[in-house]
Enzyme design. Sequence first.
Site, PDB file in Angstrom:
ATOM      1  CB  ALA A  31      -6.844  -3.624   8.227  1.00 58.32           C
TER       2      ALA A  31
ATOM      3  N   GLY B 197      -8.903  -8.002   6.289  1.00 57.35           N
ATOM      4  CA  GLY B 197     -10.028  -7.523   7.098  1.00 57.35           C
ATOM      5  C   GLY B 197     -11.331  -7.558   6.309  1.00 57.35           C
TER       6      GLY B 197
ATOM      7  CD  GLU C 105      -9.557 -10.918   9.689  1.00 57.51           C
ATOM      8  OE1 GLU C 105      -9.140  -9.769   9.410  1.00 57.51           O
ATOM      9  OE2 GLU C 105      -9.092 -11.596  10.612  1.00 57.51           O
TER      10      GLU C 105
ATOM     11  CD  GLU D 236      -5.174 -10.675   6.857  1.00 50.47           C
ATOM     12  OE1 GLU D 236      -5.095 -11.673   6.096  1.00 50.47           O
ATOM     13  OE2 GLU D 236      -6.251 -10.186   7.218  1.00 50.47           O
TER      14      GLU D 236
HETATM   15  C1  TC6 Z   1      -5.477  -6.709   7.258  1.00 48.46           C
HETATM   16  O1  TC6 Z   1      -6.512  -6.631   6.684  1.00 48.46           O
HETATM   17  C2  TC6 Z   1      -5.342  -7.010   8.668  1.00 48.46           C
HETATM   18  C3  TC6 Z   1      -6.450  -7.188   9.435  1.00 48.46           C
HETATM   19  C4  TC6 Z   1      -6.342  -7.453  10.853  1.00 48.46           C
HETATM   20  C5  TC6 Z   1      -6.628  -6.223  11.657  1.00 48.46           C
HETATM   21  C6  TC6 Z   1      -6.659  -6.457  13.132  1.00 48.46           C
HETATM   22  N1  TC6 Z   1      -4.527  -0.353   2.964  1.00 48.46           N
HETATM   23  O2  TC6 Z   1      -2.149  -2.635  -5.338  1.00 48.46           O
HETATM   24  P1  TC6 Z   1      -2.718  -1.462  -6.029  1.00 48.46           P
HETATM   25  C7  TC6 Z   1      -3.433   1.111  -1.837  1.00 48.46           C
HETATM   26  S1  TC6 Z   1      -4.034  -6.441   6.482  1.00 48.46           S
HETATM   27  C8  TC6 Z   1      -4.116   0.827   2.499  1.00 48.46           C
HETATM   28  O3  TC6 Z   1      -1.815  -0.626  -6.851  1.00 48.46           O
HETATM   29  P2  TC6 Z   1      -4.310  -3.229  -7.651  1.00 48.46           P
HETATM   30  C9  TC6 Z   1      -2.105   0.890  -2.524  1.00 48.46           C
HETATM   31  O4  TC6 Z   1      -1.037   1.273  -1.697  1.00 48.46           O
HETATM   32  C10 TC6 Z   1      -4.463  -6.044   4.826  1.00 48.46           C
HETATM   33  N2  TC6 Z   1      -3.836   1.078   1.202  1.00 48.46           N
HETATM   34  O5  TC6 Z   1      -4.000  -1.861  -6.912  1.00 48.46           O
HETATM   35  C11 TC6 Z   1      -2.238   1.768  -3.746  1.00 48.46           C
HETATM   36  O6  TC6 Z   1      -1.996   3.086  -3.339  1.00 48.46           O
HETATM   37  P3  TC6 Z   1      -1.299   4.138  -4.324  1.00 48.46           P
HETATM   38  C12 TC6 Z   1      -4.830  -7.239   4.067  1.00 48.46           C
HETATM   39  C13 TC6 Z   1      -3.992   0.067   0.355  1.00 48.46           C
HETATM   40  O7  TC6 Z   1      -5.602  -3.050  -8.321  1.00 48.46           O
HETATM   41  C14 TC6 Z   1      -3.706   1.654  -4.099  1.00 48.46           C
HETATM   42  O8  TC6 Z   1      -4.364   1.204  -2.897  1.00 48.46           O
HETATM   43  N3  TC6 Z   1      -5.041  -6.858   2.703  1.00 48.46           N
HETATM   44  C15 TC6 Z   1      -4.400  -1.205   0.770  1.00 48.46           C
HETATM   45  O9  TC6 Z   1      -3.117  -3.665  -8.417  1.00 48.46           O
HETATM   46  C16 TC6 Z   1      -4.009   0.693  -5.199  1.00 48.46           C
HETATM   47  O10 TC6 Z   1      -3.400  -0.563  -4.897  1.00 48.46           O
HETATM   48  C17 TC6 Z   1      -4.061  -6.912   1.817  1.00 48.46           C
HETATM   49  O11 TC6 Z   1      -2.946  -7.285   2.103  1.00 48.46           O
HETATM   50  C18 TC6 Z   1      -4.682  -1.394   2.139  1.00 48.46           C
HETATM   51  N4  TC6 Z   1      -5.098  -2.578   2.618  1.00 48.46           N
HETATM   52  O12 TC6 Z   1      -4.491  -4.301  -6.490  1.00 48.46           O
HETATM   53  C19 TC6 Z   1      -4.434  -6.503   0.429  1.00 48.46           C
HETATM   54  N5  TC6 Z   1      -4.464  -2.023  -0.314  1.00 48.46           N
HETATM   55  O13 TC6 Z   1      -2.208   4.220  -5.506  1.00 48.46           O
HETATM   56  C20 TC6 Z   1      -3.479  -5.481  -0.062  1.00 48.46           C
HETATM   57  C21 TC6 Z   1      -4.100  -1.272  -1.367  1.00 48.46           C
HETATM   58  O14 TC6 Z   1      -1.211   5.365  -3.511  1.00 48.46           O
HETATM   59  N6  TC6 Z   1      -3.841  -4.967  -1.355  1.00 48.46           N
HETATM   60  N7  TC6 Z   1      -3.814  -0.010  -0.973  1.00 48.46           N
HETATM   61  O15 TC6 Z   1       0.044   3.535  -4.662  1.00 48.46           O
HETATM   62  C22 TC6 Z   1      -3.682  -5.652  -2.507  1.00 48.46           C
HETATM   63  O16 TC6 Z   1      -3.301  -6.798  -2.540  1.00 48.46           O
HETATM   64  C23 TC6 Z   1      -3.959  -4.907  -3.777  1.00 48.46           C
HETATM   65  O17 TC6 Z   1      -3.863  -3.552  -3.488  1.00 48.46           O
HETATM   66  C24 TC6 Z   1      -5.342  -5.177  -4.418  1.00 48.46           C
HETATM   67  C25 TC6 Z   1      -5.550  -4.207  -5.600  1.00 48.46           C
HETATM   68  C26 TC6 Z   1      -5.369  -6.627  -4.927  1.00 48.46           C
HETATM   69  C27 TC6 Z   1      -6.444  -4.972  -3.442  1.00 48.46           C
END
Ligand code: TC6
Length: 674
Positions: A67, A106, A109, A129
Amino acid sequence: MTSPVQNPVRTERHGDVLVIISDSPPVNALGAAVRGGLEAGVKEGVADASITAMVLRCDGRTFFAGADITEFGKPMQGIGLHEVIDMIDASSKPIVAAIHGTALGGGCEVALACQYRVAVPSAKVGLPEVKLGLLPGAGGTQRLPRVVGVKAALEMIALGDPVSAKKAAEIGLVDKVVGEDSLEADAIAFAREIADKRPIPRVRDREVAPDPEAVEAFRQANGRKMRGFDAPAACVACVVAATEKPFDEGLQFEREQFMKLMTGTQSAAQRHIFFAERQAAKIDGIASDITLRPINRVGVIGAGTMGGGISMNFLSAGIAVTIVEMQKEALDRGTGVMRKNYEASAAKGRIKPDAPEQAMGLLKPTLNLEDLADCDLIIEAVYENMEVKKEIFGKLDKIAKPGAILASNTSYLDIDEIAASTSRPEDVLGMHFFSPANVMKLLEIVRGAKTADDVLATAMALAKKIRKVAVVAGVTHGFIGNRMLMPRQVEANKLLMEGATPEQIDRVHTEFGMPMGPFQMSDLAGVDIGWHRDPNRIESIRDALAAEGRWGQKKQAGYYDYDEKRNPTPSPRVAEIIEDFRSRSNMPKREITDQEIVERTLYPMVNEGALILEEGKAQRGSDVDVVWIYGYGWPVYRGGPMFWAQSEGYDKVVAGLEKHGFKVADTLKAGTIK
Ligand code: TC6
């Protein structure tokens, strides 16, 4: 086609298969525009009679990474993720999720709602999450156990660790691992194979049997890790619900639990840290595309605990290291410890069996400082003595090639003074690793007055390569972390004199969520550290302990007594020493409340953090938080000291500090901490 910003999702027809493609950099987060595009894509495929199956994939570096976290806490725009997922789940034509990169949260999911999943070998799939203080709130807790069973689902959901494509295939989470470079073609071929299969398999139609033993075993094994956190227990409850409730009731339960977590302070803190960690990598005033200096070989001076640990970071990342010691014996001992550490990790299965050989093969041990001439970065990790460091940097100035970066691992000393002992202060900075340096994630990168921009940017980029979380600090005694530790230690010592015990003070810190309190930390680090070594000069309780040989865990005696397994018990001797000091200084003993300990040990840290920010020694409050989370084990669910102060209320913190006579930082008083 509309511009990618407005509609990041496009469709392409391949005969009877419709490919729905999201292209929303950087990570295809499921924001409003992506959700709207997915809705339109699926509708198109369902409505078109010539289409028999669909493939859902992403352009760019990854499948949906989750998400869009930036939308959390804001009013929902357009179609919700639940509705999109329901639509995918209910599709009258099978949809194949084609996964590359990371299908997270998400994103996972969405894939679970698809009727089939294929992935390239390098893909990772997970529900992280819980690491944001949440649970998979879009059906993940109900679908995943139905696919992979209770045990694997608990591990993925309540610990949040992703699995590889291979593992995902083993546990049934993906149906097929396809070619690394032929994802789309293979997914289309797969879609054709399953297009006519009926009934269309839907995860919601499956059942998963209760497995109380697996749940209990999971709780037993991970209780410690989950201590203090709200989200893991809610994750476990949802997985259990998947085994007990019909699908839709389970979804309802999941949603209620999700909302509780989403509106709580823990998730706000954990989301703050997610962004804080990424923000920390950005250096104010330096363009992100600045040309970096190439780092192919690193030199490390000192093969002690610190130098060895530092070297391991680079070796593990495939970067060659030259390590220098003065004596052969110390050099052999140091490299021996490194090898042992690698072998222990391999034995535990944490690294591949051939990784120790590979890493150690990149190491060049030497007794000759001149051998550092071909290094692109040299890190000095000898003991804390300014004269010694200046002498080393003076020599390095003559040995190092032009453009080499010269770094000191000092934890307190003035980088500018060290830099002044060279003719190239622009190439000098601090790289302050935390012990054990091969484990702790934090790296304080200290920017000297003359450090060149590209030197700083290179060090920050290198930190990412060796999987550290780096924070830029200015030159100030103890930099960010250790400087904030000082007022805490001063107050903790005063509290002992006034009537608190080491046990009480430490307990307040561990109940707060810290891994240990100030006295447990002293015992671990060594009570003798920084001691003047004159047994007749006893000016503090610490001096008295050191003089008696109570040097901490290593001597089985410090602020606590320890058994052979290093289990602590309160020490009657320490109580006597404290009592003796108190009576000699005519200090009346009084009852100290836990709240007073919080106000006098934790609030002053916040105050010091505010001063550091006012002086420009840290770039932003969230950097200070990152230092404390990754360097000292501040509980992530409290978001770091500066975030915590804000959630406590600045007024309350200021009032607490003033009550105890502290001089409060202006920005803290004004509530304008950046
Ligand atoms: C969920 O899904 C809940 C669902 C239920 C709903 C009802 N959203 O980490 P990086 C940005 S909760 C927005 O440097 P990498 C990040 O801030 C979510 N932005 O790259 C950064 O921005 P910046 C569950 C996001 O290659 C840029 O993207 N998912 C999100 O080292 C690059 O990111 C997670 O918890 C996001 N979801 O790693 C996964 N994700 O450039 C969270 C990233 O402006 N993400 N950004 O600083 C990660 O673990 C890592 O970002 C990665 C990529 C493994 C996807």
